[in-house]
Scaffold this active site. Structure first.
Site, PDB file in Angstrom:
ATOM      1  N   GLU A  83     -34.705   6.577-109.745  1.00 22.89           N
ATOM      2  CA  GLU A  83     -33.695   5.769-109.053  1.00 22.89           C
ATOM      3  C   GLU A  83     -34.354   4.708-108.192  1.00 22.89           C
ATOM      4  OE1 GLU A  83     -30.091   8.576-108.005  1.00 22.89           O
ATOM      5  OE2 GLU A  83     -31.928   9.401-107.194  1.00 22.89           O
ATOM      6  N   ARG A 133     -24.035  17.428-110.013  1.00 22.78           N
ATOM      7  CA  ARG A 133     -24.184  16.857-108.666  1.00 22.78           C
ATOM      8  C   ARG A 133     -23.836  17.939-107.633  1.00 22.78           C
ATOM      9  NH1 ARG A 133     -21.889  11.768-111.186  1.00 22.78           N
ATOM     10  NH2 ARG A 133     -23.270  10.061-110.599  1.00 22.78           N
ATOM     11  N   CYS A 187     -28.556   9.255-116.642  1.00 27.28           N
ATOM     12  CA  CYS A 187     -27.357   9.974-116.179  1.00 27.28           C
ATOM     13  C   CYS A 187     -26.495   9.131-115.262  1.00 27.28           C
ATOM     14  CB  CYS A 187     -27.748  11.282-115.494  1.00 27.28           C
ATOM     15  SG  CYS A 187     -28.726  11.022-114.000  1.00 27.28           S
ATOM     16  N   ASN A 229     -27.236   4.020-111.383  1.00 29.20           N
ATOM     17  CA  ASN A 229     -26.412   3.504-110.270  1.00 29.20           C
ATOM     18  C   ASN A 229     -27.312   3.111-109.107  1.00 29.20           C
ATOM     19  OD1 ASN A 229     -24.415   4.477-111.936  1.00 29.20           O
ATOM     20  ND2 ASN A 229     -24.075   6.335-110.745  1.00 29.20           N
ATOM     21  N   ASP A 230     -28.206   4.020-108.745  1.00 26.91           N
ATOM     22  CA  ASP A 230     -29.107   3.701-107.646  1.00 26.91           C
ATOM     23  C   ASP A 230     -30.248   2.793-108.088  1.00 26.91           C
ATOM     24  OD1 ASP A 230     -28.163   4.755-105.188  1.00 26.91           O
ATOM     25  OD2 ASP A 230     -28.426   6.754-106.011  1.00 26.91           O
ATOM     26  N   ARG A 268     -29.090  19.004-110.247  1.00 26.48           N
ATOM     27  CA  ARG A 268     -29.762  18.099-109.315  1.00 26.48           C
ATOM     28  C   ARG A 268     -29.729  18.725-107.931  1.00 26.48           C
ATOM     29  NH1 ARG A 268     -27.670  12.140-108.278  1.00 26.48           N
ATOM     30  NH2 ARG A 268     -25.961  13.147-107.195  1.00 26.48           N
ATOM     31  N   HIS A 303     -12.312   3.396-107.240  1.00 26.24           N
ATOM     32  CA  HIS A 303     -11.175   4.256-107.584  1.00 26.24           C
ATOM     33  C   HIS A 303     -10.413   3.679-108.785  1.00 26.24           C
ATOM     34  CE1 HIS A 303      -7.582   6.585-107.134  1.00 26.24           C
ATOM     35  NE2 HIS A 303      -6.913   5.459-107.187  1.00 26.24           N
ATOM     36  N   ARG A 346     -24.400  -0.669-103.803  1.00 24.33           N
ATOM     37  CA  ARG A 346     -23.566  -0.272-104.939  1.00 24.33           C
ATOM     38  C   ARG A 346     -22.100  -0.114-104.548  1.00 24.33           C
ATOM     39  NH1 ARG A 346     -25.536   5.927-106.237  1.00 24.33           N
ATOM     40  NH2 ARG A 346     -23.479   6.259-107.101  1.00 24.33           N
TER      41      ARG A 346
HETATM   42  C1  PEP Z   1     -27.394   7.406-110.094  1.00 21.72           C
HETATM   43  O1  PEP Z   1     -27.815   6.954-109.018  1.00 21.72           O
HETATM   44  O2  PEP Z   1     -27.315   6.740-111.145  1.00 21.72           O
HETATM   45  C2  PEP Z   1     -26.938   8.798-110.159  1.00 21.72           C
HETATM   46  C3  PEP Z   1     -26.634   9.364-111.309  1.00 21.72           C
HETATM   47  O3  PEP Z   1     -26.773   9.455-108.977  1.00 21.72           O
HETATM   48  P1  PEP Z   1     -25.513   9.232-108.003  1.00 21.72           P
HETATM   49  O4  PEP Z   1     -24.567   8.285-108.661  1.00 21.72           O
HETATM   50  O5  PEP Z   1     -24.923  10.566-107.755  1.00 21.72           O
HETATM   51  O6  PEP Z   1     -26.185   8.645-106.802  1.00 21.72           O
HETATM   52 MG    MG Z   2     -28.211   8.293-107.364  1.00 14.34          MG
END
Ligand code: PEP
Ligand code: MG
Length: 584
Positions: A442, A314, A513, A465-466, A350, A212, A476
């Site tokens: 991912e 998303r 992304c 991110n994943d 997605r 946040h 994460r």
């Molecule tokens: C990611 O995992 O980088 C991604 C864009 O998807 P999310 O953050 O929604 O899991």
């Molecule tokens: Mg993801």
């Protein structure tokens, strides 16, 4: 203050700040994870600490328990009314956050538990603390978005307990002069309505790149460093230089030097503010910059930015509060709003990424031991194939509504693909409906075998991110593992390189992304690695575009080579910075 570095920095190569003059590994520096770039130079103001509870308060006599319970109700009312008053003074997201915190404060569930404790003789402050602790444990067990709500619960607890004890309300003080806010962690109610002319940077001991705190700092446009675990030794009033790019907090910088660095940073920010595209490197290599959105309103806002389309819609975030699967026509209406915001443009939808951190009541697998490694994303859609085909039908229906201004190029991609047969199955279902299919990268298995996936799909989109979470085996959501989930980790970058190479070989686009695309320096590295599009929060587009305009494609390629040869995330970032930022 003594020399300290975070554990992940051990062995990092000696470094300089972007302007090249302050060493970041001097005895006067501590580091965290820089999540919003920019420089601030100002005295520290610490968030007020938690109220002090005496270890054991005397038991409340039977005849006083009713009145003691009444004190809780009164304290709740006072705190909630104060939050509502602040909400009425604030606007937009800040106002919504404060109203939501006030509602949580009045929540019957925890209040009932607290009153029950008082009826057993526990003093009100301890009764509140114990009741909320019970809820925190439950939420933490649920994980994901629910676990994130524990910050709000702790915030409520501290405010109500302070009120009961007659102590000052915890939270962010209003400083007399511009200051850098230090805190262990920041709750939404702390940051809602922060004035960026008074709070010029945020530094927290906890939190990760998607916390946040990071989101609010990005919105306010102020530098931010999270996971700076060693800042406790820096006192209120000490003047610090905060560098949100390198994640460094430095003490002992002269006034003259501090001011010069802030001015240079202001010039850089101005370049970002006035950047208008098109997105390309200094020597003219085009890069597609797209926006990440989650609904029609977000898409309309993104359309005002320099983004030329949507790289990640998303869809699961539209249905977080839906008890049952929305009908095809309802889904088509929602998707149509996003398409209508980008007429004639590329929009990558997605399919539902339910599960783990984004639970959906109508799709989730119950009671998984380890939901991040469980039945999430496309794994749900391939088990309950109607869910997936209904969504694909809705995308096709929405895209077909040209007469309603939804003339788009719909692309659709599946999250959490791990095997070639999954990719093929998904692609077949999308093609049957005339939609261009792609997959997210991912899970490391896709990057490792990228050439075997590409014959079946039209594009890749790397979710860093994943991909970081699964490559580094680090949650994460964990505030303690931000160094490991950093997309600058050379192992993650190596997988991105493998994916981009395969895309280039097959002549198919490879985008990014995840949050990595929003980091201007890392964006240049990704371009150098062969990534063809970058999708990010709309607010980050200009920063990335302005940075790309300052470098040549050759520099991007050199930076890419330099990061692949690095041993850790800090040195990868530093190597890239040396290649990509002009030295004075
Ligand atoms: C990611 O995992 O980088 C991604 C864009 O998807 P999310 O953050 O929604 O899991
Ligand atoms: Mg993801």
């Amino acid at each position: 203050m003594t020399a300290q570095t975070t554990p992940g920095d051990a062995g990092a190569e000696a470094s300089e700040t972007p302007t090249g003059s302050i060493t970041t590994r001097t005895p006067d520096s501590v580091t965290g994870t820089g999540v919003v770039p920019g420089i601030a130079f100002a005295p520290v103001v610490w968030k007020q600490g938690r109220p002090e509870l005496t270890p054991r308060m005397p038991e409340v006599p039977e005849e006083n328990r009713e009145a003691e319970a009444g004190r809780i109700e009164q304290a709740v009312e006072t705190v909630a009314t104060r939050l509502e008053h602040r909400a009425s003074q604030a606007t937009g997201v800040a106002s919504e956050v404060l109203s939501a915190t006030a509602s949580l404060c009045r929540d019957r569930g925890w209040r009932r538990a607290a009153v029950k404790n008082v009826k057993r003789g526990t003093a009100a402050p301890q009764a509140v603390s114990a009741a909320i602790a019970q809820f925190i444990t439950q939420f933490e067990k649920l994980g994901g978005l629910m676990a994130e709500r524990t910050t709000d619960l702790r915030d409520i607890r501290d405010r109500v307990v302070a009120e009961l004890l007659g102590q000052p309300e915890p939270g962010v003080p209003t400083p007399d002069t511009p200051s850098v806010l230090f805190a262990d962690d920041l709750a939404p109610a702390d940051t809602a309505g922060l004035d960026p002319t008074l709070i010029t940077a945020l530094v927290t001991q906890l939190g990760g790149p998607t916390s946040h705190t990071a989101i609010i700092a990005r919105q306010l446009g102020i530098p931010c460093i999270v996971a700076a675990s060693r800042i406790a030794s820096i006192d209120d009033g000490v003047e610090v230089l905060v560098d949100g790019t390198t994640g460094t907090i430095t003490v002992g910088v002269s006034q003259e030097e501090g001011r010069r660095l802030v001015e240079e940073d202001a010039a850089r920010r101005e370049a970002v503010r006035s950047w208008r595209g098109p997105a390309r490197t200094r020597d003219g290599r085009d890069v597609e910059l797209l926006a990440n959105v989650q609904d029609g309103a977000g898409a309309r806002k993104a359309a005002e930015s320099q983004a030329t389309g949507v790289g990640l819609f998303r869809t699961e975030l539209c249905f977080l509060n839906s008890e049952s699967e929305p009908s095809v026509s309802e889904q088509a209406r929602i998707y149509g709003e996003v398409f209508a915001a980008f007429p004639g443009k590329k929009v990558v939808v997605r399919t539902l990424d339910a599960g783990s951190d984004k639970p959906l009541a109508f799709a989730n697998m119950e009671d998984e031991e380890n939901p991040a490694l469980g039945v999430r994303g496309v794994r749900i859609g391939l088990r309950d194939v109607d869910l997936l085909t209904n969504q694909l039908d809705a995308v096709a229906e929405a895209a077909g509504k040209r007469e309603q201004g939804a003339d788009v190029q719909p692309w659709v991609m599946a999250p959490m693909i791990a095997t070639v047969p999954e990719a093929k199955r998904f692609a077949d279902l999308a093609r049957e409906r005339g939609i261009k299919p792609g997959i997210m990268v991912e899970v490391p298995s896709v990057a490792l075998l990228a050439p075997r996936f590409l014959p079946h799909v039209d594009f890749f989109s790397i979710g860093t991110n994943d991909l970081s979470q699964y490559t580094m085996a680090a949650d994460r959501m964990s505030p303690h593992l931000a160094t490991l989930t950093d997309p600058w980790q050379p192992a993650v970058l190596t997988l991105i390189a493998m994916t981009a190479d395969a895309g280039r070989e097959a002549g198919k686009p490879v985008g990014v992304c995840g949050e990595a695309a929003a980091d201007p320096l890392l964006a240049c590295v990704l371009v150098g690695l062969g990534v063809t599009s970058l999708s990010m929060a709309a607010s980050a587009v200009s920063g990335v575009g302005a940075q790309l305009a300052t470098v040549t494609f050759e520099q991007c390629e050199q930076a890419a080579q330099a990061v692949l040869d690095a041993t850790d995330s800090a040195s990868a970032r530093e190597r890239a910075r040396k290649v990509l930022t002009p030295q004075e």
